[in-house]
Design a protein around this motif. Sequence first.
Motif, mmCIF file in Angstrom:
data_model
loop_
_atom_site.group_PDB
_atom_site.id
_atom_site.type_symbol
_atom_site.label_atom_id
_atom_site.label_comp_id
_atom_site.label_asym_id
_atom_site.label_seq_id
_atom_site.Cartn_x
_atom_site.Cartn_y
_atom_site.Cartn_z
ATOM 1 N N ASN A 412 30.763 41.254 38.085
ATOM 2 C CA ASN A 412 30.600 40.532 36.827
ATOM 3 C C ASN A 412 31.915 39.856 36.455
ATOM 4 O OD1 ASN A 412 30.076 39.651 34.214
ATOM 5 N ND2 ASN A 412 28.874 41.455 33.693
ATOM 6 N N PRO A 413 31.928 38.518 36.325
ATOM 7 C CA PRO A 413 33.204 37.848 35.981
ATOM 8 C C PRO A 413 33.717 38.215 34.601
ATOM 9 C CG PRO A 413 31.369 36.281 35.921
ATOM 10 C CD PRO A 413 30.836 37.548 36.499
ATOM 11 N N ASP A 414 32.816 38.522 33.654
ATOM 12 C CA ASP A 414 33.265 38.905 32.314
ATOM 13 C C ASP A 414 34.002 40.232 32.354
ATOM 14 O OD1 ASP A 414 33.346 38.593 29.412
ATOM 15 O OD2 ASP A 414 31.909 40.248 29.356
ATOM 16 N N VAL A 415 33.529 41.172 33.160
ATOM 17 C CA VAL A 415 34.207 42.465 33.283
ATOM 18 C C VAL A 415 35.554 42.292 33.972
ATOM 19 C CG1 VAL A 415 34.040 44.772 34.282
ATOM 20 C CG2 VAL A 415 32.026 43.715 33.270
ATOM 21 N N ARG A 416 35.605 41.445 34.982
ATOM 22 C CA ARG A 416 36.890 41.193 35.643
ATOM 23 C C ARG A 416 37.890 40.587 34.670
ATOM 24 N NH1 ARG A 416 33.720 38.964 39.905
ATOM 25 N NH2 ARG A 416 34.506 36.873 39.350
ATOM 26 N N TRP A 417 37.404 39.675 33.817
ATOM 27 C CA TRP A 417 38.306 39.081 32.829
ATOM 28 C C TRP A 417 38.791 40.124 31.832
ATOM 29 C CZ3 TRP A 417 37.935 38.654 27.518
ATOM 30 C CH2 TRP A 417 38.885 37.834 26.907
ATOM 31 N N ARG A 418 37.905 41.018 31.410
ATOM 32 C CA ARG A 418 38.313 42.072 30.466
ATOM 33 C C ARG A 418 39.396 42.960 31.063
ATOM 34 N NH1 ARG A 418 32.848 44.600 27.681
ATOM 35 N NH2 ARG A 418 31.862 42.651 27.010
ATOM 36 N N LEU A 419 39.186 43.397 32.302
ATOM 37 C CA LEU A 419 40.159 44.286 32.930
ATOM 38 C C LEU A 419 41.484 43.571 33.166
ATOM 39 C CD1 LEU A 419 37.847 46.106 35.520
ATOM 40 C CD2 LEU A 419 38.541 46.876 33.254
ATOM 41 N N ALA A 421 42.671 41.014 31.428
ATOM 42 C CA ALA A 421 43.314 40.814 30.129
ATOM 43 C C ALA A 421 43.934 42.116 29.619
ATOM 44 C CB ALA A 421 42.300 40.279 29.124
ATOM 45 N N LEU A 422 43.263 43.239 29.851
ATOM 46 C CA LEU A 422 43.811 44.529 29.426
ATOM 47 C C LEU A 422 45.080 44.856 30.203
ATOM 48 C CD1 LEU A 422 43.592 47.153 27.797
ATOM 49 C CD2 LEU A 422 42.097 48.049 29.586
ATOM 50 N N GLY A 423 45.044 44.652 31.519
ATOM 51 C CA GLY A 423 46.229 44.944 32.317
ATOM 52 C C GLY A 423 47.399 44.045 31.982
ATOM 53 N N ARG A 424 47.139 42.741 31.775
ATOM 54 C CA ARG A 424 48.215 41.826 31.410
ATOM 55 C C ARG A 424 48.753 42.116 30.017
ATOM 56 N NH1 ARG A 424 50.395 39.024 35.694
ATOM 57 N NH2 ARG A 424 48.755 38.117 37.006
ATOM 58 N N GLY A 425 47.856 42.429 29.099
ATOM 59 C CA GLY A 425 48.289 42.708 27.734
ATOM 60 C C GLY A 425 49.157 43.947 27.623
ATOM 61 N N LEU A 426 48.873 44.956 28.458
ATOM 62 C CA LEU A 426 49.695 46.168 28.408
ATOM 63 C C LEU A 426 51.087 45.942 28.967
ATOM 64 C CD1 LEU A 426 47.064 48.846 29.479
ATOM 65 C CD2 LEU A 426 48.039 48.514 27.217
ATOM 66 N N GLY A 427 51.279 44.834 29.694
ATOM 67 C CA GLY A 427 52.608 44.526 30.193
ATOM 68 C C GLY A 427 53.513 43.891 29.172
ATOM 69 N N LEU A 428 52.973 43.536 28.009
ATOM 70 C CA LEU A 428 53.768 42.920 26.942
ATOM 71 C C LEU A 428 54.360 43.986 26.027
ATOM 72 C CD1 LEU A 428 51.350 40.001 25.993
ATOM 73 C CD2 LEU A 428 53.321 39.914 27.515
ATOM 74 N N PRO A 429 55.414 43.660 25.306
ATOM 75 C CA PRO A 429 55.980 44.640 24.357
ATOM 76 C C PRO A 429 54.981 44.987 23.260
ATOM 77 C CG PRO A 429 57.528 42.849 24.775
ATOM 78 C CD PRO A 429 56.229 42.433 25.390
#
Length: 697
Positions: A412-419, A421-429
Amino acid sequence: LWGVFASTHRIFLLHTFLFFLGVCITAPDPPETPSGEEPILGRSLAMRLSIVALIVPAHAILWWIARWQTTGAALRPTLDECKAALKGKWVAAWFTRVFAQRTCLMRLYMAFCMLPDVLALVPIITYVVVRLESTGGKELEILSPVFITHCIFSGIGLFQLLFLPSGRFMLWDLSPVSCRSRVVRYIFWGCVLTVKFAISLVVLSVVHTTIEDLQIARLGHQTASHMRNLGYTTMWWSNLLMWFIMWGMTFLLFFADTQLWFTLGCTVLGVLIVFRQRGWAAASVFYEDAMGELPERFSKKILYYSPFPPKKPGKEAANFSSNFPLVWDRIVAYMRYEDDIDTATMADLAFDVRSARDAIVIEDLQKPLIEKGDAASTAIRVKMPTAFRGKNATETFVKAYCCMTDSREPSNPDVRWRLAALGRGLGLPMPRPYRAPYFPGITVLIPHYGEQILTNKSELFKQDQKRVVPLIHWMKQRYEDEFQSFCNRMRGRSDVDWPVAGDQWEEYSNDQWVRVSSWASMRMQTLWRTVAGMCYYHPALQCHMEAQGDRSSTIWKEGAWNPSECFTCMVSMQMYKFFDKEFLKCTNRMLEKFPDCLKIAFIDNSARGEAWSAAPAGPAWTRPPPDDKNKKKKEKPKPRDKGAEADADNVHLKQKRRYYSCLIDKTCKLEDGRRSPIFRIELPGFPILGDGKGDNQ
């Protein structure tokens, strides 16, 4: 139009000044005339630039007219003030206010921030001097003292109009902005306008070349005698019309493309901010394995207060919290409940493979993360999901940018986008999270007027439309994998009879259509989908409490903690009073489905009551006016809509109804499809303030 110009005059001034500045810089020098007469715009660049400076006093006059038109008589200067201004008393008042400051720095600051408005008209006088200086065949030089003086006064007037607000017409103070933010804004707009102006010089030079190739008469290169001699010919007027059309369209394009350069500037600034947030490690953005780092980052930034498991001898220590597998499996279970993934994908993403099954109900998602009395629950053998397997930089770059799919990722492309986005977002301060149960309260307000709450069978499938493709058929083709996961989940439940019917929609029973409508509503623009997404705050807070709550707090005791005390999802239903049976049914179903954090606010009015009494009680302002002897007999009063206690409550006679702000939730009693409100607070009058939905909520 004067009001629009008064509020946006700085935009017009800035664009007009830059446009004509570019036109004068790129314009060629006029040829020598046989009579030796001076052209209208002069012969040199300095003369053309001095004419551009006249934009400042012209704009100041237009702005004063706009302020005069848009302000009332209270803010306009009186006749005595005008007489005092003509006598020059404002000069003494200005010097008094400047020298009233204690320090020289404050005096200098006040002198520049309280410039008199009349300074914007000084360039008219200096231009006359410049024009007289260039008479007699003299060419005005750039370094001429007269030209420099003219530019200084024009720059002061431009600075005054662009940066200094008019204190006389300021109703409120300016918004406080830090010095750092102000400097960044000025640098940003300076860069955007510099690039815009540099590109426009190329465009304007092309326009000058085109006019020369078309042999169109240049208005600025003509003399006064030439215009008097040719002003009555059709050829001159046609050239003049063509000249105005070309430069007018050029000015409109110059004015409009600021949005383009602003968007490009924001894009560049956003990329710089991303690099700044990642410590200027620009290369890591492209080859970073965000999914492989997700367990460790989630444990350190979200599960901040949850301990890491102890390291066992001879084994590698886990880089994530001991409660991360429980929280992650709950997240994956919610995605399976939403039918975004199937059971096989759930088994690949979950730590505990035994939790992957089709028969997932909402009750499973509401269970505690760790069952009480289950001592072995903390020692469950789990496997690391394949999605968290570490990948090197080459593998990450190739699969991300070379169109190579990863077999371990969900389809599912929507699930891939969610994961992702979550992984990239956790890399931010991120700031340190609050520890449960010491959460600040938050209320989400969702406005609703008459939009769709929940799709029904009549909207998804109509049997009488043979030539029209049903909406549910299109949704099945659009979300084919999700619909298959939905059917598998329904067939896996023991309490649901779900025969295999495929796309034979006429074979579906009414109970099936109720569940299909919920599935379709989560994939359409409905209130159901919005409320479902907002209400995920409720289980998220509960997971925070169970995973890393402060067990020494008295709120940790059983029955004391409730996430609804921290989070409220408020739906403002403006038309709930006038809902039909279908809307009421959908509203009640929404209240029963979602947690008790969901509340609904609406406006109610009282039922029809008594007629006007002959001698109403109350204060004098609530009584009708006395009878006029010259008028005819008093007409019979009409009944009003204020209830039986209107006179006792001193309701004004001109108020037709009594309005109440009401609140309901799932605990309220049902009466003919409507729920009795918990709170019913009377409003001072008619509640509709404007036409916009946001104003009325």
